[in-house]
Design a protein around this motif. Structure first.
Motif, PDB file in Angstrom:
ATOM      1  N   GLN A   9       0.792  -1.165   0.008  1.00 28.42           N
ATOM      2  CA  GLN A   9      -0.045  -0.096  -0.037  1.00 28.42           C
ATOM      3  C   GLN A   9       0.934   1.255  -0.266  1.00 28.42           C
ATOM      4  N   VAL A  10       2.013   1.221   0.776  1.00 27.05           N
ATOM      5  CA  VAL A  10       2.752   2.325   0.847  1.00 27.05           C
ATOM      6  C   VAL A  10       3.682   2.672  -0.595  1.00 27.05           C
ATOM      7  N   ALA A  11       3.902   1.579  -1.059  1.00 24.41           N
ATOM      8  CA  ALA A  11       4.772   1.610  -2.331  1.00 24.41           C
ATOM      9  C   ALA A  11       3.900   2.102  -3.113  1.00 24.41           C
ATOM     10  N   GLU A  12       2.762   1.655  -3.495  1.00 22.88           N
ATOM     11  CA  GLU A  12       1.865   2.030  -4.441  1.00 22.88           C
ATOM     12  C   GLU A  12       1.323   3.493  -4.198  1.00 22.88           C
ATOM     13  N   ALA A  13       1.234   3.918  -2.952  1.00 24.81           N
ATOM     14  CA  ALA A  13       0.716   5.272  -2.690  1.00 24.81           C
ATOM     15  C   ALA A  13       1.814   6.515  -3.078  1.00 24.81           C
ATOM     16  N   ALA A  14       3.123   5.932  -2.883  1.00 21.91           N
ATOM     17  CA  ALA A  14       4.348   6.792  -3.238  1.00 21.91           C
ATOM     18  C   ALA A  14       4.714   6.564  -4.591  1.00 21.91           C
ATOM     19  N   GLY A  15       4.269   5.602  -5.429  1.00 20.70           N
ATOM     20  CA  GLY A  15       4.831   5.396  -6.623  1.00 20.70           C
ATOM     21  C   GLY A  15       6.023   4.857  -6.684  1.00 20.70           C
ATOM     22  N   VAL A  16       6.609   4.022  -5.580  1.00 18.29           N
ATOM     23  CA  VAL A  16       7.641   3.094  -5.986  1.00 18.29           C
ATOM     24  C   VAL A  16       7.494   1.574  -5.737  1.00 18.29           C
ATOM     25  N   ASN A  17       8.489   0.676  -6.097  1.00 21.99           N
ATOM     26  CA  ASN A  17       8.114  -0.643  -6.014  1.00 21.99           C
ATOM     27  C   ASN A  17       8.551  -0.953  -4.322  1.00 21.99           C
ATOM     28  N   ILE A  18       8.089  -2.029  -3.900  1.00 23.71           N
ATOM     29  CA  ILE A  18       8.501  -2.648  -2.657  1.00 23.71           C
ATOM     30  C   ILE A  18      10.191  -2.884  -2.198  1.00 23.71           C
ATOM     31  N   GLN A  19      10.891  -3.207  -3.556  1.00 16.25           N
ATOM     32  CA  GLN A  19      12.342  -3.176  -3.399  1.00 16.25           C
ATOM     33  C   GLN A  19      12.819  -1.652  -3.114  1.00 16.25           C
ATOM     34  N   THR A  20      12.260  -0.693  -3.646  1.00 17.70           N
ATOM     35  CA  THR A  20      12.702   0.600  -3.258  1.00 17.70           C
ATOM     36  C   THR A  20      12.489   0.951  -1.929  1.00 17.70           C
ATOM     37  N   LEU A  21      11.249   0.528  -1.622  1.00 19.82           N
ATOM     38  CA  LEU A  21      11.008   0.857  -0.096  1.00 19.82           C
ATOM     39  C   LEU A  21      11.776   0.323   1.064  1.00 19.82           C
ATOM     40  N   ARG A  22      12.201  -1.075   0.454  1.00 24.51           N
ATOM     41  CA  ARG A  22      13.067  -1.733   1.668  1.00 24.51           C
ATOM     42  C   ARG A  22      14.484  -1.108   1.628  1.00 24.51           C
ATOM     43  N   TYR A  23      14.771  -0.749   0.193  1.00 23.54           N
ATOM     44  CA  TYR A  23      16.302  -0.327  -0.007  1.00 23.54           C
ATOM     45  C   TYR A  23      16.430   0.844   1.011  1.00 23.54           C
ATOM     46  N   TYR A  24      15.362   1.691   0.921  1.00 22.42           N
ATOM     47  CA  TYR A  24      15.335   3.086   1.718  1.00 22.42           C
ATOM     48  C   TYR A  24      15.486   2.810   3.234  1.00 22.42           C
ATOM     49  N   GLU A  25      14.610   1.862   3.599  1.00 22.62           N
ATOM     50  CA  GLU A  25      14.686   1.320   4.888  1.00 22.62           C
ATOM     51  C   GLU A  25      16.239   1.076   5.281  1.00 22.62           C
ATOM     52  N   ARG A  26      16.615   0.085   4.443  1.00 25.29           N
ATOM     53  CA  ARG A  26      18.059  -0.224   4.830  1.00 25.29           C
ATOM     54  C   ARG A  26      19.249   0.986   4.992  1.00 25.29           C
ATOM     55  N   LEU A  42       4.019  -2.481   9.129  1.00 23.94           N
ATOM     56  CA  LEU A  42       2.699  -1.564   9.225  1.00 23.94           C
ATOM     57  C   LEU A  42       3.455  -0.202   9.354  1.00 23.94           C
ATOM     58  N   TYR A  43       3.140   0.861   8.300  1.00 23.14           N
ATOM     59  CA  TYR A  43       3.903   1.849   8.102  1.00 23.14           C
ATOM     60  C   TYR A  43       2.693   2.952   8.338  1.00 23.14           C
ATOM     61  N   THR A  44       3.135   4.195   8.736  1.00 21.83           N
ATOM     62  CA  THR A  44       2.257   5.478   8.817  1.00 21.83           C
ATOM     63  C   THR A  44       2.106   6.159   7.607  1.00 21.83           C
ATOM     64  N   GLN A  45       1.258   6.862   7.447  1.00 21.13           N
ATOM     65  CA  GLN A  45       1.030   7.774   6.390  1.00 21.13           C
ATOM     66  C   GLN A  45       2.309   8.662   6.099  1.00 21.13           C
ATOM     67  N   GLU A  46       2.923   8.999   7.086  1.00 25.69           N
ATOM     68  CA  GLU A  46       4.173   9.698   7.261  1.00 25.69           C
ATOM     69  C   GLU A  46       5.261   9.122   6.107  1.00 25.69           C
ATOM     70  N   ALA A  47       5.110   7.768   6.025  1.00 29.40           N
ATOM     71  CA  ALA A  47       6.198   6.999   5.244  1.00 29.40           C
ATOM     72  C   ALA A  47       5.965   7.347   3.803  1.00 29.40           C
ATOM     73  N   VAL A  48       4.621   7.449   3.542  1.00 32.20           N
ATOM     74  CA  VAL A  48       4.291   7.822   2.042  1.00 32.20           C
ATOM     75  C   VAL A  48       4.885   9.209   1.595  1.00 32.20           C
ATOM     76  N   THR A  49       4.745  10.057   2.739  1.00 32.02           N
ATOM     77  CA  THR A  49       4.935  11.501   2.218  1.00 32.02           C
ATOM     78  C   THR A  49       6.672  11.566   2.347  1.00 32.02           C
ATOM     79  N   VAL A  50       7.327  10.834   3.101  1.00 31.68           N
ATOM     80  CA  VAL A  50       8.844  10.744   3.157  1.00 31.68           C
ATOM     81  C   VAL A  50       9.480  10.168   1.777  1.00 31.68           C
ATOM     82  N   LEU A  51       8.765   8.914   1.226  1.00 33.61           N
ATOM     83  CA  LEU A  51       9.119   8.521  -0.112  1.00 33.61           C
ATOM     84  C   LEU A  51       8.782   9.389  -1.173  1.00 33.61           C
ATOM     85  N   ARG A  52       7.627  10.140  -1.043  1.00 32.08           N
ATOM     86  CA  ARG A  52       7.292  11.197  -2.232  1.00 32.08           C
ATOM     87  C   ARG A  52       8.508  12.051  -1.920  1.00 32.08           C
ATOM     88  N   VAL A  53       8.795  12.809  -1.077  1.00 32.84           N
ATOM     89  CA  VAL A  53       9.893  13.643  -0.771  1.00 32.84           C
ATOM     90  C   VAL A  53      11.350  13.151  -1.591  1.00 32.84           C
TER      91      VAL A  53
END
Length: 157
Positions: A9-26, A42-53
């Motif tokens: 859900q976070v990846a889709e909302a931010a326009g990234v793929n799950i691998q990108t999401l995990r890479y940014y976490e690492r 389980l992410y907050t909505q803030e995670a979507v904002t951070v990914l977009r930024v």
């Protein structure tokens, strides 16, 4: 945390793929999320904002290291403006302007070479009418530490 967003859900909302999401976490750009009882992230909505930024900053030419510095500065601002963001943006703008100037020069030389029918750089290097700027290369390479270049003159049409 109940009702958090799952990775997909976070990846889709931010326009990234799950691998990108995990890479940014690492990389520490995105905080590690809480886990559900079943172990799902389980992410907050803030995670979507951070990914977009992050993605917006990358589109503006900032490296991930620079993005990390900007995010870190933002985390510690406590409601105050972040010192240096304007300065960093101005420096990035100057860098982009320099690249545009270089690309404009390259484009003009390439267009002139195509128009002139330059087909052999060795032959062209001996022709003073060539539009390719061989004369500036020796000075550029000397500053780059590779020593003087033996090419001089201009290519043939």
């Amino acid at each position: 945390m109940s009702g958090g967003l799952r990775s997909g859900q976070v990846a889709e909302a931010a326009g990234v793929n799950i691998q990108t999401l995990r890479y940014y976490e690492r990389r520490g750009l995105l905080a590690e999320p809480e886990r559900s009882a079943g172990g799902h992230r389980l992410y907050t909505q803030e995670a979507v904002t951070v990914l977009r930024v992050i993605k917006a900053a990358q589109r503006l030419g900032f490296t991930l290291e620079e993005v990390a510095e900007l995010l870190e500065a933002g985390r510690h601002r406590h409601g105050r403006p972040v010192a240096g963001v304007q300065q960093r943006a101005a420096a990035k703008l100057a860098e982009v302007d320099g690249k545009i100037a270089d690309l404009t020069t390259m484009r003009a030389a390439l267009a002139a070479a195509v128009e002139a029918g330059c087909d052999d750089l060795t032959v062209c290097a001996e022709d003073p009418c060539c539009p390719i700027p061989f004369t500036g290369l020796a000075e550029e390479n000397r500053h780059a530490g590779s020593g003087p270049v033996q090419i001089s003159g201009a290519p043939r049409r």
